[in-house]
Design an enzyme around this catalytic site. Structure first.
Site, PDB file in Angstrom:
ATOM      1  N   ASP A 348       0.509  -1.219  -0.080  1.00 46.17           N
ATOM      2  CA  ASP A 348       0.072  -0.219  -0.127  1.00 46.17           C
ATOM      3  C   ASP A 348       0.442   0.889  -0.201  1.00 46.17           C
ATOM      4  O   ASP A 348       1.759   0.902   0.602  1.00 46.17           O
ATOM      5  CB  ASP A 348      -0.674   0.017   0.853  1.00 46.17           C
ATOM      6  CG  ASP A 348      -1.982   0.990   1.615  1.00 46.17           C
ATOM      7  OD1 ASP A 348      -2.987   1.397   0.183  1.00 46.17           O
ATOM      8  OD2 ASP A 348      -2.097   1.949   2.235  1.00 46.17           O
ATOM      9  N   GLU A 377       1.702   0.220  -4.805  1.00 44.88           N
ATOM     10  CA  GLU A 377       0.920   1.485  -5.422  1.00 44.88           C
ATOM     11  C   GLU A 377       2.335   2.975  -5.785  1.00 44.88           C
ATOM     12  O   GLU A 377       2.621   2.509  -4.258  1.00 44.88           O
ATOM     13  CB  GLU A 377      -0.306   1.996  -4.044  1.00 44.88           C
ATOM     14  CG  GLU A 377      -1.267   1.498  -4.387  1.00 44.88           C
ATOM     15  CD  GLU A 377      -2.153   2.049  -3.615  1.00 44.88           C
ATOM     16  OE1 GLU A 377      -3.135   2.500  -3.909  1.00 44.88           O
ATOM     17  OE2 GLU A 377      -1.864   1.913  -2.191  1.00 44.88           O
TER      18      GLU A 377
END
Ligand code: CA
Length: 664
Positions: A348, A377
């Site tokens: 993340d 990400e």
């Protein structure tokens, strides 16, 4: 937390006789880092060793409890400072079944109880560590658990799911709804007669299930599970313990661990690998977090004014570049691989972490598991407190071999920009996104036929290898595909919705990147138009599995895309040179039309030449193709790898809002 203040606190020195005189650390880089892995609780019959890394502490106490919540500590024991910033105590009696916390004192201030930063078993709601023997948590046959074969990460097909979304609906033929062990159930036919659960995943053909945060997170009260609260779980509490609300008994520490392992075991038996969504970039709490209660300031970045930085937009950002945080992340990943047999990790807000740490994680993980799948990400919510060139941002992906980033270029070129749900793009018939789609088809690498000046969000390729790009059109964030298509294309008829849904995923699955779908897209899931459903009720998030029957043709199409990919190496060449040699974009006239060829037995494919045409126009597109006699395998919303007739000559007609795939 101001660093200067911390240094002053550190200067107060140690007062108790058993403690070596405390060092005043000038900056975080000087803190001693233990040479051995950090294990805070090592249980053995009749003796348990407790260790806490707290180099700035003046005093550390161990508190022992009979239960995981409530009541008072039945014993408080002083820990002793050892070398490398570690505090230790060995308790020579049987402690299995008990619980513990640490309390750190700096200066004259006790920081408050914490299970430590590295608890591996906890009581309900993760407030106390639990003393267990991890060997007791292994399900039957765990020693024989084998990861499904994966020759290359290029072969991966990722399915992103949330435990509740996947099994909570009455239309899921599953008993243990919303639990880890939902994925251990077989014979999962729903009232409509369709298989659900793990049977569904096998039928679909994915290689990896990516489970949304499943470590112990904070936002669900595990003592009130009857309230059926929902959260995605991006609020980490204990990084190395499974979440209690997904277990059948969050009070018994071994249960969540055993059930998590049962889930992994069942998925492995079904031929599916497991990816864990890891959120090391921030914690749920800041001043009361386990990190701050152990070594204040160290684990988080500070702004120039001394306050906590917040590139996660969740209150803080961790400091992966500091040696102990880096070590912590590496050891956490290795722990999940070894103890839980996890096969991959999705980071993340990976852009908050530094490149050196991500490369170290990848290297350490590959030494244990060469086919580990790592992606993340490549962005942050706002600018982190490190120079951009040091951050694991998407633009720096080429400097992180073996690590992939999500491509928002392809995603938004297909469906429209992330910041405006009402705007469409290629699928909506809006011209100008073609180069971005070509960029995505090539896997974000340098390709001579992509004009990078016309690609959205980037002006150059950012991947060195196509396996460094995650190809997708939707995930848990933002709207799911059906909602997005409806919102961005006015008056969309049901038939056109279905056609565009299939076309979108055809682009995803014929990309040389690694394809990724959000759970339920294969049955035309919607979320009633909710853009950010992180804590929406089940009525929004639950997948309605009756749709599998209602949209059987869509499910078959997704199956077809996965079979196409699994059976044909041409679609996942896994190597940039091979992509440049074998992927050729064909000239087209006008917009909203992409055509390409995978030529000359690409990747050793048994098909000599494959032609893929993506037509987002509302009318049939005519296109000139190289002369030949082709077999049609995808046409007008249907896929049949055995062929659906032939096409001879140099002209192909592609039905409106559909893909055509041919081979010879
Ligand atoms: Ca929890």
């Amino acid at each position: 937390m101001k660093l200067k203040t911390l240094a002053l606190i550190g200067a107060t020195g140690a007062m108790i006789s058993c403690t070596p005189s405390k060092v005043n650390y000038e900056n975080y880089a000087d803190y001693p880092v233990p040479s051995a892995p950090l294990i805070e609780m090592e249980y053995a019959p009749n003796t348990t060793l407790f260790t806490l890394w707290a180099p700035t502490a003046d005093e550390v106490r161990l508190m022992l409890y009979e239960s995981g919540e409530g009541g008072h500590a039945y014993e408080t024991l002083p820990m002793e400072a050892d070398k490398e910033g570690l505090w230790k105590i060995k308790v020579d009696r049987e402690l299995k079944g008990n619980f513990y916390t640490f309390n750190v004192k700096i200066g004259d201030k006790w920081l408050g109880e914490t299970p430590g930063i590295n608890a591996r078993a906890v009581g309900v709601n993760g407030q106390r560590g639990a003393i267990i023997d991890l060997a007791d948590t292994n399900p039957e046959g765990w020693a024989e658990d084998k990861r499904p074969e994966l020759k290359s990460v290029a072969d991966a097909i990722i399915y992103e799911m949330h435990h509740r979304d996947f099994s909570i609906s009455p239309t899921a033929g599953i008993e243990h709804k919303g639990k880890f062990i939902a994925l251990t159930e077989t014979d999962t036919h729903n009232p409509q007669g369709a298989s659900t659960g793990i049977d569904h995943l096998k039928e679909l053909g994915v290689t990896h299930v990516h489970i949304l945060p499943s470590y112990d997170y904070a936002s669900i009260d595990e003592t009130r599970l009857n309230e059926n609260k929902y959260n995605w779980g991006y609020d980490p509490l204990n990084y190395n313990v499974p979440e209690g609300s997904y277990s059948t008994d969050p009070y018994t520490p071994a249960t969540r661990i055993r059930e998590f392992k049962q889930m992994v075991q069942a998925l492995h038996k079904a031929g599916i690998r497991v990816v864990l969504d890891v959120v090391y970039n921030h914690t749920f709490n800041t001043s009361d977090s386990n990190f701050e209660r152990t070594v204040p300031g160290y684990f988080y970045r500070q702004r120039p004014d001394g306050f906590f930085a917040d590139a996660s937009a969740c209150g803080n950002e961790t400091a992966s570049e500091r040696p102990m945080m880096r070590k912590y992340m590496i050891e956490s990943v290795l722990y999940w691989i070894r103890e839980y047999h996890i096969d991959g990790f999705r980071f993340d807000l990976m852009g908050i972490h530094d490149i050196e740490t991500m490369n170290a994680i990848r290297q350490a993980a590959q030494e244990v598991l060469p086919t580990v799948l790592i992606y993340g990400e490549g962005w942050a919510a706002s600018a982190p407190q490190l120079p951009t060139e040091e951050l694991a941002m998407k633009a720096n992906t080429h400097r992180m071999p073996g690590i992939a980033a999500f491509s928002d270029e392809l995603r938004d070129a297909l469906r429209g920009p992330f910041n405006d749900d009402t705007k469409g793009a290629f699928l909506a018939g809006i011209p100008g996104e073609e180069e971005s789609i070509k960029f995505g088809i090539a896997g974000a690498i340098q390709h001579p036929q992509v004009n990078y000046d016309s690609v959205n969000y980037t002006t150059q390729p950012w991947a060195a290898q196509p396996t460094q790009m995650i190809s997708y059109v939707s995930c848990h964030d933002d709207m799911c595909l059906v909602d997005r298509l409806r919102t961005s294309i006015p008056n969309l008829a049901p038939d056109a919705l279905t056609r565009l849904d299939k076309l979108a995923q055809t682009a995803v699955f014929t990309s040389q990147g690694i394809p990724f779908i959000q759970a339920g897209e294969e049955v035309m899931r919607d979320k009633k138009g909710v853009h950010n459903s992180f804590n929406s009720p089940d009525s929004i998030n639950a997948i309605d599995w009756s749709r599998k029957t209602a949209h059987a043709d869509v499910f078959r199409y997704y199956q077809g895309l996965m079979s196409l990919r699994r059976q044909h190496p041409a679609f996942h060449l896994g190597d940039a040179e091979l992509v440049r040699r074998h992927l050729e974009f064909l000239p087209v006239e006008g917009s909203n039309l992409i055509a390409f060829r995978l030529k000359e037995h690409a990747g050793g494919d048994k098909w000599q030449d494959i032609i893929v045409i993506l037509n987002a126009r509302t009318e049939t597109a005519k296109i000139t193709i190289p002369q030949g006699r082709y077999t049609v395998v995808c046409k007008d919303g249907h896929i049949d790898l055995n062929g659906m007739g032939t096409l001879s000559g140099t002209q192909a007609n592609v039905a409106a809002q559909s893909a055509l795939i041919l081979h010879r």
